[in-house]
Design a protein around this motif. Structure first.
Motif, PDB file in Angstrom:
ATOM      1  N   LEU A 138      47.650  40.063  41.283  1.00  0.00           N
ATOM      2  CA  LEU A 138      46.762  39.905  40.133  1.00  0.00           C
ATOM      3  C   LEU A 138      45.461  39.247  40.576  1.00  0.00           C
ATOM      4  CD1 LEU A 138      49.301  38.677  37.426  1.00  0.00           C
ATOM      5  CD2 LEU A 138      48.464  41.001  37.807  1.00  0.00           C
ATOM      6  N   ASP A 139      44.370  39.717  40.022  1.00  0.00           N
ATOM      7  CA  ASP A 139      43.051  39.184  40.350  1.00  0.00           C
ATOM      8  C   ASP A 139      42.337  38.811  39.055  1.00  0.00           C
ATOM      9  OD1 ASP A 139      40.602  38.495  41.353  1.00  0.00           O
ATOM     10  OD2 ASP A 139      39.951  40.562  41.732  1.00  0.00           O
ATOM     11  N   ARG A 188      41.527  46.752  36.075  1.00  0.00           N
ATOM     12  CA  ARG A 188      42.348  45.541  36.019  1.00  0.00           C
ATOM     13  C   ARG A 188      42.896  45.381  34.616  1.00  0.00           C
ATOM     14  NH1 ARG A 188      44.298  43.652  40.739  1.00  0.00           N
ATOM     15  NH2 ARG A 188      42.719  43.888  42.373  1.00  0.00           N
ATOM     16  N   GLU A 213      45.437  42.070  34.000  1.00  0.00           N
ATOM     17  CA  GLU A 213      44.749  40.786  33.939  1.00  0.00           C
ATOM     18  C   GLU A 213      43.887  40.672  32.676  1.00  0.00           C
ATOM     19  OE1 GLU A 213      44.848  42.882  36.429  1.00  0.00           O
ATOM     20  OE2 GLU A 213      44.728  41.912  38.394  1.00  0.00           O
TER      21      GLU A 213
END
Length: 219
Positions: A4-5, A186, A189
């Motif tokens: 995860l970013d 993403r 996130e």
């Protein structure tokens, strides 16, 4: 599988905050307009003016029977036709939200006003006060204690409903989050953070309503 970013949230924060600002703006304006118009509708429904009372009841029941997303579409296309000129998406959605919320706040006000014992009205009339003086000085201050928790709860629902403005291409918080999620690939996130924001804001509103309800509950 990559980790995860959440740095994507930091990079997109100004963009997301702009969307959140629109969500708050719509909530505040729709609540203010809905409360003012809703109070007027409630007073008319409880008045002795039968014809106006029936019209007000038709307005309230009509809007409460229609999905908000359909009301948004209606006013987005119909307001420019009615005015004979172009109207921005923001202006049309503000009108739609105010008129829609007025129906719900009207019922909150009507229930609150009816919760006041008839003796309060009779005592005020005996003191020489007129209908609107009694309403403003005697009844409304007492009814507000019963109505405020419900008004806050309705504001929480309204904040959630602002996500529907995506249908006319307005960029609220949820729409901004969707744009970021798809643009930067993403989804997890971004939607986790969006869910957390909604959870925190709505939980604060719900807790405030519960606290007021418990504080003002009759002994």
């Amino acid at each position: 599988m990559t980790g995860l970013d959440f740095g994507v949230i930091q990079r997109a924060l100004p963009f997301l905050l702009e969307g959140l600002a629109l969500s708050f703006f719509l909530t505040a304006v729709a609540m203010l307009g809905g409360v003012i118009l809703g109070l007027g509708l409630a007073v008319i429904r409880l008045s002795r003016w039968k014809a106006l009372s029936i019209l007000a009841a038709g307005y309230v029941n009509g809007f409460r029977a229609i999905p908000l997303v359909l009301v948004i579409f209606w006013f987005y296309f119909l307001v420019p036709l009615a005015l004979g000129r172009s109207v921005s998406a923001l202006q049309s959605v503000v009108i739609a939200f105010v008129l829609f919320e007025a129906a719900y706040y009207s019922e909150i006000f009507r229930a609150g006003l009816q919760s006041i014992r008839p003796g309060q009205w009779q005592a005020a009339y005996a003191c020489g006060l007129g209908y609107f003086q009694t309403l403003r000085l005697v009844v409304l201050p007492q009814a507000l204690r019963n109505m405020l928790p419900l008004m806050i709860t309705q504001a929480v629902v309204l904040f959630q409903d602002t996500s529907l403005v995506y249908v006319i291409s307005l960029r609220d918080f949820m729409t901004s989050a969707s744009i970021v999620a798809n643009r930067d690939n993403r989804l997890i996130e971004t939607y986790l953070v969006a869910a957390l924001v909604y959870f925190v804001i709505c939980s604060i509103g719900a807790a405030s309503a519960s606290r007021l309800s418990a504080r003002w509950r009759p002994a």
